[in-house]
Design an enzyme around this catalytic site. Structure first.
Site: not given
Length: 273
Positions: A181, A213, A215-218
């Site tokens: 990412k 932002t 929690g973006t990765g989860c």
């Protein structure tokens, strides 16, 4: 996806991750993402955190026997069509989850989000777990989804290393696919998908000005697990997950005094409006 009662209306997706008491990331973000995708979300709680919009105050791994009991309870009765893993705080827990994934009665897509730190930079993983991720868990994964910092930590390289080199360094860890990412890079955020060390597709996106932002990765990893459970091939599934998380970031909202969460229900709110 059939049972003795007939055909299920949708796919079953399991998350094995930590709880975010503030509701923006972790298990809570995963289940909201699954709901937004119309799949049946299930959970194995692997860690507890005291967490809010300004950071992670503390965390506690869940005992191994409780993780095992949750996993067996879900898999042996309900079954799964895809699995996503998130925060696994120490090497023992990483190894346990790898072993549990090896007991699945049939192969299902496994998305491993190698969570190493929170949005605020708070560490969420012990140093020995980094090695365990590479040596134990990645071999059970179809795809891993590190950001640039996680890819650097896992490969032993630096965050300035080009994504192609990071992917090449991670290619021998056992997973088929790697999604690096690019949201933490300067300029246009570009996510890059690799099969082994070979680049397959790039997914550019807008650099949004919204600071909320959390929690973006989860959310991206869970969306990807949902898309795979619903039958999409990897490149198409990544594209759909990227589209979803971009909309969620655009809809991120202030909650508390720090960094607020992305909006997992942005598409629903758009239809209502």
């Amino acid at each position: 996806m059939s049972t003795s009662g007939g055909e299920l209306p949708t796919a079953r997706v399991l998350t094995i991750a930590g709880s975010d008491s503030g509701g923006g990331a972790g298990i809570q973000a995963d289940l909201k993402t699954m709901l937004a995708h119309g799949v049946h979300g299930m959970s194995v709680l692997a860690a507890l955190t005291a967490q809010n919009s300004v950071g992670v105050q503390d965390f506690w791994p869940v005992p191994a026997d409780l993780v095992t009991a949750q996993f067996r309870s879900v898999v042996d009765d309900i079954g799964v069509d895809a699995i996503k893993t998130g925060m696994l705080a120490d090497a023992e827990l990483v190894g346990l989850v790898a072993d549990l994934l090896g007991t699945l009665p049939a192969p299902v897509p496994v998305v491993v989000d190698p969570v190493c730190a929170s949005k605020h930079g708070d560490p969420l993983i012990a140093p020995d777990a980094v090695v365990a991720l590479r040596e134990r868990l990645f071999a059970r994964a179809d795809v891993i989804t590190p950001n640039l910092g996680e890819a650097a930590l896992l490969s032993g390289l630096t965050v300035q290393t080009p994504p192609d080199e990071l992917a090449a360094a991670l290619a021998g860890s056992g997973q088929t696919w790697t999604l690096i990412k690019g949201g933490h890079a300067e300029g246009e955020p570009i996510d890059r998908l690799y099969r082994g060390a070979e680049p397959v597709r790039s997914y550019p996106g807008p650099r949004l000005s919204n600071r909320h932002t959390h929690g973006t990765g989860c959310t991206l990893a869970s969306a990807l697990a949902c898309q795979l459970a619903l039958g999409k091939e990897m490149p198409e599934a990544v594209g759909a997950a990227k589209r979803y998380v971009t909309g969620a970031i655009a809809g991120g909202f202030a909650l508390g005094s720090g960094i607020g969460p992305v909006d997992h229900l942005w598409e629903l709110r758009g239809r209502i409006d």
